[in-house]
Each structure stands twice: as C-alpha cells, then as structure tokens.
Design an enzyme around this catalytic site. Structure first.
Site, short mmCIF file in Angstrom:
data_model
loop_
_atom_site.label_atom_id
_atom_site.label_comp_id
_atom_site.label_asym_id
_atom_site.label_seq_id
_atom_site.Cartn_x
_atom_site.Cartn_y
_atom_site.Cartn_z
N LEU A 1 0.82 -1.31 0.09
CA LEU A 1 -0.05 0.09 -0.05
C LEU A 1 0.94 1.42 -0.04
O LEU A 1 1.98 1.35 0.21
CB LEU A 1 -1.00 -0.01 1.37
CG LEU A 1 -1.99 -1.12 1.34
CD1 LEU A 1 -2.65 -1.13 2.64
CD2 LEU A 1 -2.99 -0.92 0.18
N LYS B 1 7.86 1.07 1.17
CA LYS B 1 8.37 0.24 0.08
C LYS B 1 9.60 1.08 -0.25
O LYS B 1 10.79 0.49 -0.40
CB LYS B 1 7.36 0.05 -1.01
CG LYS B 1 6.04 -0.47 -0.76
CD LYS B 1 5.45 -0.66 -2.16
CE LYS B 1 4.69 0.54 -2.51
NZ LYS B 1 3.93 1.38 -1.61
N SER B 2 9.40 2.41 -0.63
CA SER B 2 10.61 3.17 -1.06
C SER B 2 11.69 3.19 -0.09
O SER B 2 12.80 3.38 -0.38
CB SER B 2 10.20 4.48 -1.38
OG SER B 2 9.25 4.39 -2.62
N SER C 1 1.66 -1.56 -7.31
CA SER C 1 1.01 -2.85 -8.39
C SER C 1 0.13 -3.67 -7.41
O SER C 1 0.23 -4.49 -6.82
CB SER C 1 2.49 -3.61 -8.38
OG SER C 1 3.21 -3.76 -7.48
#
EC number: 2.7.1.25
Length: 205
Positions: free
Chosen positions: A32, A37-38, A105
């Site tokens: 999400l 993530k980054s 994604s």
C-alpha cells in the site's frame, strides 16, 4: 513485427554478471501507499552499493517524471505504467544489475505478468505488508486524507482493492522492528540464494 528480429549482443548477461561479481535479479517491492516500500528499497540499495554491488532503484513516483509522464491513473494507464517498468527492469537485469522496484502494483495479475518475463529465480517479490491502519496513520503525502474525502478516486486500499501476494518470496511489515533489521533480512536472503557473495556481504551493516 515480421521485419523485426532480436539482435543478439556479443556480451551476454552471464558475462556482465561475472564482471560485477553478482547474479542479477529484480526485487519487486509491493504494498500500500505509505507501507514503506521506497524507504526499505532505498535502504537496501544503499547497503548493497556501499558493499560494492551494482544496483538501480526504480521508484513509482520517479518514473512518472519521465518514462511514464504521459500516463494518468486509469486502470489502463496503471497497467501500461507497470508494463513499461517491467520492460526497463528486464533490460537492467540483462545488464547484470540488482534492480529494486518500489510500486504499489495492486493486482496479482500485474505482478505475475512481470514475473513471467523473467527466468525462474530472477524475480523476487517482496510484500511490504504494513497494515492499512498504519499506512493511513503515516500518510506521508496526505493521499489518504484526500482519498477519504473523495478528492482522489480509485485509491488503492480505500476505494480500490489491493490484492496481497499469495506466495511472495519475502514478507516484511515495516511497522514491526527497525529498518536496519529489515535490510539485514533482505541481505541474508539475497546471500542465501547466491545473488550476492558472502565476502562482500560481511561489510554490510
């Protein structure tokens, strides 16, 4: 397409990988918005780079400044965005790099489609499984507030579904533990599957 023939390069992926002392792969970080993530991918890239490995990080926001600047956020445009990123990542893996991609994604079909472009073992799915409640609390870009108010439509996790991976190679909840420990887990995994060698990983904090 009948007049287009694939040109074989005199230097292949195996030779490029040997020169760099690593086995090229694509690590696909999915989760999400606000899951981390980054941040996680960036910390891993820094650790690998400092240990002497050859890497590149593809980030969801960054590619929309150039490669995908002509795309919006319709379902069709999101699919095309990921298709382009998958093709670029494949070229980078062919160049012998350890590629890290950080993209929401949201669908399994999208992610599985990218996986299918790579030989077995070269696509590593990393599910950043941070709960929606934590992501919404973080809300680094203020997107959840806008999504809740209706200012943003089709927002993943609020008005559009996120399909969690069924069998990701790695699952990391960034709300549990510290970043260094999470990066170490990724390093250990890459070492275990012989993407990177142990001599260099000894230098990774």
């Amino acid at each position: 397409m009948t007049n287009i023939v694939w040109h074989q390069h005199p230097v292949d992926q195996a030779a490029r990988a040997e020169q760099k002392g690593q086995n090229p792969v694509l690590l696909w970080f999915t989760g999400l918005s606000g899951a981390g993530k980054s941040t996680l991918a960036g910390a891993l890239e820094r650790a690998l780079f400092e240990a002497g490995f050859h890497t590149y990080l593809l980030d969801g926001d960054n590619v929309r400044h150039g490669l995908c600047k002509d795309l919006g956020f319709t379902v069709e445009d999101r699919d095309e965005n990921l298709r382009r990123v998958g093709e670029v990542a494949k070229l980078m893996v062919d160049a012998g790099l350890v590629v890290l991609s950080a993209f929401i994604s949201p669908t399994r079909e999208e992610r599985d489609g990218i996986r299918a472009r790579f030989p077995a073992g070269q696509f590593i799915e990393v599910h950043v499984s941070t709960p929606l409640s934590v992501c919404e609390q973080r809300d680094p870009k203020g997107l959840y507030v806008k999504a809740r108010s209706g200012e943003i439509s089709n927002f993943t996790g609020i008005s559009s579904p996120y399909e969690a991976p069924l069998a990701a190679e790695l699952t990391i909840d960034t709300s549990k533990g510290d970043l260094a420990t999470q990066v170490r887990a990724l390093i250990d995994y890459l070492t275990a599957i012989n993407v990177i060698n142990t001599d260099k990983t000894k230098t990774v904090a």
